[in-house]
Design a protein around this motif. Structure first.
Motif, mmCIF file in Angstrom:
data_model
loop_
_atom_site.group_PDB
_atom_site.id
_atom_site.type_symbol
_atom_site.label_atom_id
_atom_site.label_comp_id
_atom_site.label_asym_id
_atom_site.label_seq_id
_atom_site.Cartn_x
_atom_site.Cartn_y
_atom_site.Cartn_z
ATOM 1 N N ASP A 67 63.078 52.349 21.205
ATOM 2 C CA ASP A 67 63.287 52.566 22.449
ATOM 3 C C ASP A 67 63.987 51.614 23.748
ATOM 4 N N ASN A 68 64.363 51.121 23.069
ATOM 5 C CA ASN A 68 65.232 49.943 23.811
ATOM 6 C C ASN A 68 66.470 49.636 23.346
ATOM 7 N N VAL A 69 67.054 50.235 22.341
ATOM 8 C CA VAL A 69 68.032 50.674 21.994
ATOM 9 C C VAL A 69 68.879 51.685 21.456
ATOM 10 N N GLU A 70 70.567 52.520 21.087
ATOM 11 C CA GLU A 70 70.992 53.325 21.825
ATOM 12 C C GLU A 70 71.633 52.940 19.807
ATOM 13 N N VAL A 71 71.239 54.495 19.210
ATOM 14 C CA VAL A 71 71.545 54.201 17.559
ATOM 15 C C VAL A 71 72.570 55.808 17.925
ATOM 16 N N ILE A 72 73.690 55.863 17.684
ATOM 17 C CA ILE A 72 74.821 56.725 16.996
ATOM 18 C C ILE A 72 74.765 57.153 15.668
ATOM 19 N N CYS A 73 74.311 58.143 14.880
ATOM 20 C CA CYS A 73 74.393 58.460 14.086
ATOM 21 C C CYS A 73 75.560 59.289 14.099
#
Length: 152
Positions: A67-73
Motif C-alpha cells: 500500500d505504501n509504494v508504487e510498483v510498475i511491472c
C-alpha cells in the motif's frame, strides 16, 4: 533487459538513501526494484513523498507491491524515459552493462539536481560526488559494498 536479483542488505540501502540526501518531499525511483526493499525503506524510514519501483520479473513485482509504494511491472529501459523526468532521486543496483544503457537516458531526461545512488556499479560519463564503502551481512556473509552517488 534482465539483471539477476541480488538483494541489497538493509544497511547498504540506508546508506544509499543517506548518500542521495533523501528527504520527505522527494519522489524516488528504483529501477530494477526486485522485492521492493529500497522503495519500502525509502517510504517507511525516510518518509519520501512517493516511492516507485520498476521490475520486469512478475513474481518479484507481486512481492514488491504494497500500500505504501508504487510498483510498475515492465522493462526499465522502456519506462525510464517516462519516469526519470518526474523524480528527484534515482536508485539502482543493476550491472555495468545496465548502467551503460541507462546513462544516456538519465543524462537526456533527468532534471538538474537529480540525485542518483548506485550500489556497486558506476557510470562512464557521470562522475560520483561521493563514494562510500559499507560492510554488511549478505547472502555470502560479511561483504564490502560500494555506493556511488551522483548529482545532475
Amino acid at each position: 533487459m534482465l539483471v539477476p536479483f541480488v538483494p541489497s542488505p538493509p544497511e547498504v540501502i540506508r546508506e544509499m538513501l543517506r548518500c542521495a540526501k533523501v528527504k520527505n518531499d522527494d519522489i524516488l525511483l528504483d529501477l530494477g526494484c526486485g522485492d521492493g526493499r529500497i522503495i519500502k525503506i525509502a517510504k517507511e524510514e525516510f518518509y519520501v513523498r512517493e516511492a516507485i519501483g520498476v521490475e520486469i520479473d512478475k513474481r518479484l513485482c507481486r512481492e514488491a507491491k504494497n500500500d505504501n509504494v508504487e510498483v510498475i511491472c515492465g522493462d526499465m529501459v522502456t519506462l525510464s524515459s517516462i519516469l526519470i523526468p518526474k523524480v528527484s532521486v534515482l536508485t539502482l543496483y543493476l550491472s555495468t552493462r545496465a548502467n551503460e544503457i541507462l546513462e544516456d537516458i538519465i543524462l537526456k531526461y533527468g532534471k538538474k539536481g537529480l540525485r542518483i545512488s548506485s550500489h556497486d556499479f558506476t557510470f562512464e560519463k557521470l562522475r560520483p560526488t561521493k563514494e562510500i564503502k559499507v560492510k554488511a551481512m549478505g547472502l555470502l556473509g560479511w561483504t564490502e559494498h560500494m555506493i556511488y552517488c551522483y548529482e545532475l
